[in-house]
Each structure stands twice: as C-alpha cells, then as structure tokens.
Scaffold this active site. Structure first.
Site, PDB file in Angstrom:
ATOM      1  N   ASP A  68       0.838  -1.195   0.000  1.00  0.00           N
ATOM      2  CA  ASP A  68       0.000   0.000   0.000  1.00  0.00           C
ATOM      3  C   ASP A  68       0.876   1.249   0.000  1.00  0.00           C
ATOM      4  OD1 ASP A  68      -2.475  -1.514   0.358  1.00  0.00           O
ATOM      5  OD2 ASP A  68      -1.729  -1.888   2.379  1.00  0.00           O
ATOM      6  N   ASP A  70       0.524   5.020   1.334  1.00  0.00           N
ATOM      7  CA  ASP A  70      -0.200   6.053   2.064  1.00  0.00           C
ATOM      8  C   ASP A  70       0.430   7.403   1.771  1.00  0.00           C
ATOM      9  OD1 ASP A  70      -1.811   4.106   3.150  1.00  0.00           O
ATOM     10  OD2 ASP A  70      -0.622   3.904   4.974  1.00  0.00           O
ATOM     11  N   ASP A 134       4.606   6.217  15.320  1.00  0.00           N
ATOM     12  CA  ASP A 134       4.930   5.285  16.401  1.00  0.00           C
ATOM     13  C   ASP A 134       6.413   4.955  16.498  1.00  0.00           C
ATOM     14  OD1 ASP A 134       4.897   3.921  14.019  1.00  0.00           O
ATOM     15  OD2 ASP A 134       3.310   2.511  14.579  1.00  0.00           O
TER      16      ASP A 134
END
Length: 411
Positions: A68, A70, A134
C-alpha cells in the site's frame, strides 16, 4: 546529503531533518505505483505539499515492493475531495480521504498536530506530524517527484542498524494506543529490526492494556498476522510477551496446558506461512484451517464418531459453535469460518454438505411418492373473479327479465 532547517524560539536557524537524495537512498522510481505518483502530482499542482509516508517508504528502503502507498499532505480533507472526484471522506473523528483508482484505494491524510498527544485530531505541520508516528522506521517522508527522503528522527540510520526505536516517549506510547505493542512485534518480525531490552520489557508489562481494545481492531491485527507470511515469528514473540492472550486466549491457554498442542500449533503456522508466500491472494478460509486443525481434533474421538455413524449435521453444528468460541475475539466472516471447518472435517473423514434451506425440487417430491404413482405437474392457478353479491329483489328482477327475453325470441 542535504538538511532541512527550521527556527527556534529566538528565530535562529536550527537543523531539523536530514534529506537523502536519490543517489543516497537508491529507491528505484519504477517501484512507485503510478497512481500514487499521480496523486502527489495533482496535490502539488494545486499548491499543496505531499509525500508518500510510513511503511511504504520503509519497504522501499529495504528493497521490497510496498503493498500500500499512504500519502500525507497539508491539504484538508474537504480540499482533497474537491481535487479528486474519485474520492470519498471517511471517519468521523479522524477524517481521511480514500482516493479510488479502479480496485486500488489510496489513503490520503492531512498533517496532524501533536498538541493533544499522538492521538489528537487537530491539523498541524509536517514537523508536528512526524512526532505522532509510532516508530522511527515508519516516520520517513518520500517526495517521489524530487526523489528525496526526509528524515526527522533518524529512521534511515535505524533501518541500516536493524533497530526498532519508538518516536513517542516509551512511558506514553502504549498507554495512548495499546495496539502499537502488536505493531512493534510485527515490525520486528517482518523487517528484522531488533527491539531493545527496555522496549520488550515495557511491552510485556503493558500487555494488560489490550484488554479494553475493541474486537474489530483485534480482528484487523490478527488478519494482518495471518496474511504477513511471518505468523510463526510474530505469534512466537506475542506468546513470550503475553500479547497472544489478548488475541487468541483459548489457543494460548491450550498451549500453556499441553506442550504437544503448542508444538503442533506452531508447526501449522509454519505451513500457513509457506502457503501465503506461494499465494498471497489465497482466501481467508484456507488460512483459518491452520489455526483450527489441532483444536478440532481435541473435540471428540472422531474415529468413533465415524464408526458409530453419528449425525453429521449435529456434529457440524457443535463443531462450528466450539470453533466460533475458540477464535474469539477474532470475528472472521461466517462463510470463511464455515469453509475452514468443513475442510478440517473432510481431512478427518467427515463429509459435510450444507443443504439449501427451504428448497424442494419436483424430483424430490416425485421420489417421495409410492411406486406406480403418476407424477403430477404443477397446474397454473387461475384467479377467480369475485362479483359483488346481489340482494334478493335484484336477483328476482334479473330472472323475470331473462324469462321475458326468452318468450320474445320464441315469438
């Protein structure tokens, strides 16, 4: 190597980020999805900044092709929606935009502020957005048009060293979002980046925080583990850090109680990883087979059930109920769970065929009749016309009129 500068409180220039050029990061442009490039280009043409962010940049740096892409920008969701007609805004609290190209969906988000911590929802700048990420290996921004990787937190260095390091303070990172513990285990297992002893101890001491997490989020994380091709390594690490008790409590309890069950369970996880590596698009039901095999064998003496010709339907219903409870809190699609259970029972020697409900064919009706009986074809029903009932006076009047007409005809 270039640098990006900002200003401190007194207005003096401060080095904020390292900018790696294409000769330094060596990301081949052909590995970037053309539609992701098109989204970045359109946003920049409309006066906004835009970057590919997160796991896609991490995978590109280690030579993998991302699943993917993003994208993050300084455009608000409503402005993104205005630029792309093929898009929709999702989410109530944390609003994102999905830009759709055929079967592909690209997630486009807006820079967020860290004024309310890493889970706030206010818009911000790239300098603030990076501090909400994170781990350092996921906090990299890639500009595919200039072919620059922008690194605020030393993520490129940590990837080269094979180190998993949190961006957010270790005292608050898991309190704000406990699912980050599962992601830490997953990143460590799939990228080869090692966790520090302090981070591993913090995860183990914070495992209880996964208790209040919704089943839908735990289901999503469990699906990612099953589809990763590294389920053996991830589950092994989750078991050591007490996280698997939140993901699969029944399986964890059985592994603690029976060493043979644990050995067989992990052997089937290895087989699952081999299956996923060969065919990444295999249906979920086939993957669930490897989680259910050993549990189904413990439910009853299947050879005895086969010899005594027990009711297959009753066996299936009981097995389905037990398996449904076994995989909780994971909530897989019912058809996929049924497929997995039927496959496991077929391997044991119990053939299950789920009949269609409330369907009776003409062949079944004829077979149920005694010999010599002629099969009846279905007659078409004709609708009867309902006339308005007449009273007695009108009926007598009609009879007299009919008699008069008959006499006139005879004459």
């Amino acid at each position: 190597m270039l640098y990006r500068y900002g200003k401190d409180e007194k207005g003096r220039p401060v080095k904020k980020a390292v900018v790696y050029t294409k000769d330094e990061h060596c990301i081949p442009l052909y590995k970037i999805d053309p539609d992701a490039l098109r989204i970045v280009q359109r946003l920049k043409d409309n006066g906004f900044t835009a970057y590919i962010v997160g796991g896609a940049v991490r995978d590109l740096l280690v030579g993998r092709t991302p699943k993917d892409f993003d994208i993050v920008t300084d455009a608000t969701p409503s402005k993104i929606k205005r630029i792309f007609r093929n898009s929709r805004i999702i989410g109530r609290r944390f609003r994102l935009v999905h830009v759709i190209f055929g079967l592909k969906i690209f997630e486009v988000s807006t820079f967020r502020s860290n004024a309310d911590g890493s889970v706030g929802n206010d818009f911000g700048t790239i300098d603030e957005d990076v501090m909400r990420r994170d781990f350092t290996i996921n906090a990299l921004y890639y500009d595919p048009l200039q072919e620059h990787v922008i690194d605020y937190v030393g993520g490129v260095r940590d990837i080269k060293k094979g180190l998993l390091r949190p961006v957010i303070s270790i005292d608050t990172i898991f309190v704000e979002d406990p699912v980050r513990m599962l992601r830490a285990i997953k990143y460590s297992s799939t990228t080869g980046c090692q966790m520090s002893w302090a981070l591993r101890r913090k995860i183990r001491n914070s495992a209880h925080l996964l208790g209040p997490v919704s089943p839908s989020r735990l289901t999503e994380e469990m699906h990612k583990i099953i589809n990763s091709g590294h389920s053996f390594e991830i589950v092994s690490e989750c078991l050591k850090t007490d996280l698997y008790m939140a993901l699969q409590p029944a399986a964890t309890a059985m592994m603690y109680a029976d060493r043979n069950f644990e050995t067989n369970y992990f052997q089937h996880l290895k087989e699952l990883d081999e299956l996923v590596s060969k065919d990444k698009d295999v249906r979920l039901g086939k993957k669930l087979v490897y989680l259910l095999k050993d549990f189904i064998l413990t439910l009853t003496d299947w050879q005895k059930e086969i010899l005594t010709e027990s009711s297959v339907g009753e066996l299936y219903v009981k097995t389905w109920t037990e398996c449904r409870n076994f995989v909780l809190p994971m909530n897989p699609q019912r058809t996929e769970l049924e497929f997995a259970i039927r496959t496991c029972l077929r391997e044991i020697g119990v053939s299950i065929r789920i009949p269609k409900k409330n369907v009776i064919t003409a062949k079944d009706e004829n077979e149920s009749k005694p010999e010599g009986a002629v099969p009846q074809t279905k007659k078409k029903s004709r609708k009867r016309k309902h006339h308005k009932p007449l009273d007695n006076k009108s009926t007598l009047r009609e009879i007299k009129n009919t008699a008069t007409d008959a006499e006139s005809i005879k004459r």
